[in-house]
Write a protein that holds these residues in place. Structure first.
Motif, PDB file in Angstrom:
ATOM      1  N   VAL A 210       0.910  -1.205  -0.018  1.00 38.14           N
ATOM      2  CA  VAL A 210      -0.012  -0.103   0.113  1.00 38.14           C
ATOM      3  C   VAL A 210       0.988   1.228   0.110  1.00 38.14           C
ATOM      4  O   VAL A 210       1.816   1.550   0.837  1.00 38.14           O
ATOM      5  CB  VAL A 210      -0.839   0.024   1.229  1.00 38.14           C
ATOM      6  CG1 VAL A 210      -1.875   1.511   1.257  1.00 38.14           C
ATOM      7  CG2 VAL A 210      -1.606  -1.306   1.226  1.00 38.14           C
ATOM      8  N   ASN A 211       0.716   2.055  -0.868  1.00 39.65           N
ATOM      9  CA  ASN A 211       1.447   3.358  -1.010  1.00 39.65           C
ATOM     10  C   ASN A 211       0.717   4.523  -0.545  1.00 39.65           C
ATOM     11  O   ASN A 211      -0.613   4.574  -0.725  1.00 39.65           O
ATOM     12  CB  ASN A 211       1.944   3.639  -2.357  1.00 39.65           C
ATOM     13  CG  ASN A 211       2.917   2.752  -2.982  1.00 39.65           C
ATOM     14  OD1 ASN A 211       3.774   2.083  -2.377  1.00 39.65           O
ATOM     15  ND2 ASN A 211       2.619   2.299  -4.440  1.00 39.65           N
ATOM     16  N   GLN A 212       1.487   5.499  -0.022  1.00 39.82           N
ATOM     17  CA  GLN A 212       0.776   6.749   0.598  1.00 39.82           C
ATOM     18  C   GLN A 212       0.158   7.435  -0.543  1.00 39.82           C
ATOM     19  O   GLN A 212       1.069   7.556  -1.659  1.00 39.82           O
ATOM     20  CB  GLN A 212       1.785   7.518   1.646  1.00 39.82           C
ATOM     21  CG  GLN A 212       1.909   6.818   2.809  1.00 39.82           C
ATOM     22  CD  GLN A 212       3.023   7.583   3.698  1.00 39.82           C
ATOM     23  OE1 GLN A 212       3.593   8.460   3.006  1.00 39.82           O
ATOM     24  NE2 GLN A 212       2.936   7.149   5.133  1.00 39.82           N
ATOM     25  N   THR A 213      -1.013   8.094  -0.566  1.00 43.62           N
ATOM     26  CA  THR A 213      -1.377   9.001  -1.423  1.00 43.62           C
ATOM     27  C   THR A 213      -0.597  10.410  -1.376  1.00 43.62           C
ATOM     28  O   THR A 213      -0.157  10.620  -0.395  1.00 43.62           O
ATOM     29  CB  THR A 213      -2.904   9.290  -1.445  1.00 43.62           C
ATOM     30  OG1 THR A 213      -3.093   9.714  -0.147  1.00 43.62           O
ATOM     31  CG2 THR A 213      -3.605   7.890  -1.358  1.00 43.62           C
ATOM     32  N   GLN A 214      -0.784  11.082  -2.473  1.00 46.68           N
ATOM     33  CA  GLN A 214       0.002  12.540  -2.480  1.00 46.68           C
ATOM     34  C   GLN A 214      -0.737  13.489  -1.500  1.00 46.68           C
ATOM     35  O   GLN A 214      -0.191  14.288  -0.794  1.00 46.68           O
ATOM     36  CB  GLN A 214      -0.259  13.109  -3.957  1.00 46.68           C
ATOM     37  CG  GLN A 214       0.468  12.202  -4.923  1.00 46.68           C
ATOM     38  CD  GLN A 214       1.779  12.333  -4.939  1.00 46.68           C
ATOM     39  OE1 GLN A 214       2.468  13.359  -4.262  1.00 46.68           O
ATOM     40  NE2 GLN A 214       2.575  11.339  -5.360  1.00 46.68           N
ATOM     41  N   GLU A 215      -2.090  13.039  -1.049  1.00 44.82           N
ATOM     42  CA  GLU A 215      -2.790  13.940  -0.198  1.00 44.82           C
ATOM     43  C   GLU A 215      -2.039  13.746   1.237  1.00 44.82           C
ATOM     44  O   GLU A 215      -1.733  14.551   2.112  1.00 44.82           O
ATOM     45  CB  GLU A 215      -4.093  13.752  -0.185  1.00 44.82           C
ATOM     46  CG  GLU A 215      -4.871  14.714   0.836  1.00 44.82           C
ATOM     47  CD  GLU A 215      -6.395  14.384   0.733  1.00 44.82           C
ATOM     48  OE1 GLU A 215      -7.283  15.057   1.623  1.00 44.82           O
ATOM     49  OE2 GLU A 215      -6.682  13.517  -0.043  1.00 44.82           O
TER      50      GLU A 215
ATOM     51  N   ARG B  87       0.989  12.382   1.918  1.00 43.94           N
ATOM     52  CA  ARG B  87       2.264  12.877   1.855  1.00 43.94           C
ATOM     53  C   ARG B  87       2.194  14.416   2.024  1.00 43.94           C
ATOM     54  O   ARG B  87       3.177  14.696   2.952  1.00 43.94           O
ATOM     55  CB  ARG B  87       3.038  12.471   0.631  1.00 43.94           C
ATOM     56  CG  ARG B  87       3.034  11.000   0.359  1.00 43.94           C
ATOM     57  CD  ARG B  87       4.025  10.801  -0.944  1.00 43.94           C
ATOM     58  NE  ARG B  87       4.100   9.207  -1.119  1.00 43.94           N
ATOM     59  CZ  ARG B  87       4.598   9.047  -2.362  1.00 43.94           C
ATOM     60  NH1 ARG B  87       4.939   9.648  -3.096  1.00 43.94           N
ATOM     61  NH2 ARG B  87       4.637   7.440  -2.518  1.00 43.94           N
ATOM     62  N   ALA B  88       1.584  15.219   1.397  1.00 45.78           N
ATOM     63  CA  ALA B  88       1.330  16.560   1.814  1.00 45.78           C
ATOM     64  C   ALA B  88       1.008  16.730   3.297  1.00 45.78           C
ATOM     65  O   ALA B  88       1.408  17.682   3.820  1.00 45.78           O
ATOM     66  CB  ALA B  88       0.343  17.384   0.868  1.00 45.78           C
ATOM     67  N   LYS B  89       0.279  16.121   3.781  1.00 45.25           N
ATOM     68  CA  LYS B  89      -0.025  16.243   5.138  1.00 45.25           C
ATOM     69  C   LYS B  89       0.981  16.007   6.070  1.00 45.25           C
ATOM     70  O   LYS B  89       1.268  16.785   6.925  1.00 45.25           O
ATOM     71  CB  LYS B  89      -1.456  15.558   5.591  1.00 45.25           C
ATOM     72  CG  LYS B  89      -2.705  15.732   4.997  1.00 45.25           C
ATOM     73  CD  LYS B  89      -3.882  14.762   5.511  1.00 45.25           C
ATOM     74  CE  LYS B  89      -5.309  15.128   4.951  1.00 45.25           C
ATOM     75  NZ  LYS B  89      -6.065  14.051   5.585  1.00 45.25           N
ATOM     76  N   ILE B  90       1.751  15.014   5.811  1.00 45.33           N
ATOM     77  CA  ILE B  90       2.884  14.524   6.664  1.00 45.33           C
ATOM     78  C   ILE B  90       3.949  15.652   6.463  1.00 45.33           C
ATOM     79  O   ILE B  90       4.748  16.127   7.600  1.00 45.33           O
ATOM     80  CB  ILE B  90       3.489  13.129   6.211  1.00 45.33           C
ATOM     81  CG1 ILE B  90       2.329  12.069   6.507  1.00 45.33           C
ATOM     82  CG2 ILE B  90       4.839  13.208   7.045  1.00 45.33           C
ATOM     83  CD1 ILE B  90       2.933  10.921   6.030  1.00 45.33           C
ATOM     84  N   ARG B  91       4.157  16.151   5.248  1.00 45.74           N
ATOM     85  CA  ARG B  91       5.236  17.363   4.988  1.00 45.74           C
ATOM     86  C   ARG B  91       4.762  18.465   5.646  1.00 45.74           C
ATOM     87  O   ARG B  91       5.743  19.206   6.377  1.00 45.74           O
ATOM     88  CB  ARG B  91       5.401  17.546   3.435  1.00 45.74           C
ATOM     89  CG  ARG B  91       6.403  18.509   3.169  1.00 45.74           C
ATOM     90  CD  ARG B  91       6.391  18.829   1.463  1.00 45.74           C
ATOM     91  NE  ARG B  91       6.587  17.472   0.862  1.00 45.74           N
ATOM     92  CZ  ARG B  91       5.493  16.832   0.239  1.00 45.74           C
ATOM     93  NH1 ARG B  91       4.379  17.804  -0.002  1.00 45.74           N
ATOM     94  NH2 ARG B  91       5.518  16.061  -0.692  1.00 45.74           N
ATOM     95  N   ALA B  92       3.488  18.977   5.860  1.00 45.16           N
ATOM     96  CA  ALA B  92       3.233  20.175   6.272  1.00 45.16           C
ATOM     97  C   ALA B  92       3.283  20.030   7.900  1.00 45.16           C
ATOM     98  O   ALA B  92       3.783  20.994   8.599  1.00 45.16           O
ATOM     99  CB  ALA B  92       1.475  20.267   6.003  1.00 45.16           C
ATOM    100  N   GLN B  93       2.984  18.828   8.459  1.00 46.56           N
ATOM    101  CA  GLN B  93       3.272  18.515  10.059  1.00 46.56           C
ATOM    102  C   GLN B  93       4.542  18.704  10.331  1.00 46.56           C
ATOM    103  O   GLN B  93       4.983  19.381  11.308  1.00 46.56           O
ATOM    104  CB  GLN B  93       2.484  17.284  10.156  1.00 46.56           C
ATOM    105  CG  GLN B  93       1.049  17.130  10.216  1.00 46.56           C
ATOM    106  CD  GLN B  93       0.572  15.901  10.745  1.00 46.56           C
ATOM    107  OE1 GLN B  93       1.268  15.029  10.847  1.00 46.56           O
ATOM    108  NE2 GLN B  93      -0.709  15.485  10.601  1.00 46.56           N
ATOM    109  N   ALA B  94       5.583  17.983   9.363  1.00 50.13           N
ATOM    110  CA  ALA B  94       6.886  18.233   9.669  1.00 50.13           C
ATOM    111  C   ALA B  94       7.321  19.584   9.548  1.00 50.13           C
ATOM    112  O   ALA B  94       8.228  20.192  10.478  1.00 50.13           O
ATOM    113  CB  ALA B  94       7.695  17.401   8.767  1.00 50.13           C
ATOM    114  N   ILE B  95       6.981  20.341   9.057  1.00 50.31           N
ATOM    115  CA  ILE B  95       7.251  21.849   8.511  1.00 50.31           C
ATOM    116  C   ILE B  95       6.690  22.780   9.937  1.00 50.31           C
ATOM    117  O   ILE B  95       7.557  23.492  10.372  1.00 50.31           O
ATOM    118  CB  ILE B  95       6.781  22.334   7.264  1.00 50.31           C
ATOM    119  CG1 ILE B  95       7.426  21.645   5.965  1.00 50.31           C
ATOM    120  CG2 ILE B  95       7.143  23.966   7.400  1.00 50.31           C
ATOM    121  CD1 ILE B  95       6.848  22.291   4.800  1.00 50.31           C
ATOM    122  N   ALA B  96       5.693  22.309  10.169  1.00 51.84           N
ATOM    123  CA  ALA B  96       5.133  23.024  11.455  1.00 51.84           C
ATOM    124  C   ALA B  96       5.863  22.699  12.771  1.00 51.84           C
ATOM    125  O   ALA B  96       6.105  23.376  13.513  1.00 51.84           O
ATOM    126  CB  ALA B  96       3.592  22.664  11.457  1.00 51.84           C
TER     127      ALA B  96
END
Length: 344
Positions: free
Chosen positions: A158-163, A165-174
């Protein structure tokens, strides 16, 4: 203490508390959700069930505390009474106990450490059975190697969707926008150890070293404690050079010991087989080592024979010496040094 009136009430109570239990897989062991809390072991699950049964309010891993020695500590349970409880399967008194004691002294709190034997005693007055609760948690948990490895894992392929991945990236930046979190991350001991290990540097605790003086080159070198009585030289090169430096091509004292040994054990030398060389010659090696401090057997053979030779040739040489001194007898055939026939 809360007691159930009968077995049916007890089962209904257990089922009501088990609703919503979700178990996940971790590398280290059984980890899963009990209610809103992600517990990390079956012992923590048993203690949580006990607290709920006794109507004692609790929170799990309430807060991470920073200690004066730079270590961070997160107690397992915080009870409504203000008491902290640490659940340990195997308690490392050398590492864990000083950390707990420092936390108690700096924050003026009490930490109770419970192990498996303590939990067994704790739940005895209750209707719970320790092994049943433990089996219940393990049956729900899916750990590495238990029907969750490879394509049996629900997340296999199962691969993560782009959506996502975007949430994970936003949380890391925050998170990194917070200066306190960023400083802790950059100065994390685990992060430093990881980068040091990638560079080939040693990480972790270093055993204390002791300084010795090489007997050959007189230079200082360091060893760990259990090597102090074994090491005399700083390197193999110095060890070999020291052995060669102590000996010459001939040594009358060592030759005399070898000749005396040959005469005293002449019958053994003539009946000796090649696979018994070490057993017969060991007393001679030990005697020379004790008196002349020479460890290398090849060096001893070279001193006695006068040229580099093997232990087999050393045996032939001593046989020839015994023959020359005592002469050949009717029962013993002389064996020359050049004779390479099998012995015995």
């Amino acid at each position: 203490m809360k007691l159930d009136c009968n077995e049916n009430c007890f089962l209904e109570y257990n089922l009501s508390k088990s609703v919503g239990v979700r178990v996940t897989s971790t590398f280290y062991g059984y980890s899963g959700f009990y209610g809103e809390h992600c517990l990390r072991s079956s012992l923590e699950y048993i203690y949580a069930r006990y607290l709920d049964y006794m109507n004692i309010g609790w929170t799990y891993e309430h807060k991470t505390y920073s200690l004066s020695n730079g270590v961070r500590y997160k107690p397992d349970f915080l009870l409504e009474t203000g008491e902290y409880v640490e659940i340990k399967g195997a308690f490392n008194f050398q590492y864990d106990l000083p950390k707990v004691q420092l936390f108690e002294s700096e924050y003026n709190v009490k930490v109770s450490i419970l192990q498996e034997k303590d939990l067994r005693q704790l739940i005895k007055p209750t209707p719970f059975i320790f092994e049943h609760l433990k089996h219940e948690w393990k049956s729900l948990a899916k750990v590495r190697g238990m029907n969750s490895f490879g394509n049996k894992n629900p997340m296999y392929g199962v691969n993560q969707t782009q959506e996502t991945r975007a949430k994970i990236r936003a949380q890391a930046i925050a998170r990194f926008a917070d200066p306190e979190f960023k400083e802790k991350f950059l100065n994390s001991p685990k992060r430093k150890a990881y980068h040091q290990s990638r560079k080939g540097q040693k990480t972790g605790l270093i055993a204390p070293r002791y300084t010795l003086i090489c007997e050959f080159c007189q230079k200082n070198f360091e060893v760990i404690r259990h090597k102090v009585s074994q090491r005399r030289f700083c390197s193999k090169h110095c060890s070999v050079q020291a052995q060669h430096g102590k000996t010459s091509i001939t040594n009358p004292g060592i030759q005399a010991l070898a000749y005396t040994f040959a005469l005293d054990n002449s019958e053994k030398l003539y009946s000796l087989k090649l696979n018994k060389l070490k057993e017969v010659f060991q007393p001679l090696w030990d005697l020379i080592q004790e008196e002349y401090n020479i460890l290398d057997i090849r060096t001893i053979c070279q001193i006695v024979v006068g040229k580099p030779c093997s232990r087999k040739e050393f045996l032939y040489y001593l046989r020839s010496y015994v023959q020359n001194v005592r002469g050949a007898t009717g029962n013993i055939e002389p064996v020359e040094l050049e004779d390479k026939k099998p012995l015995g």
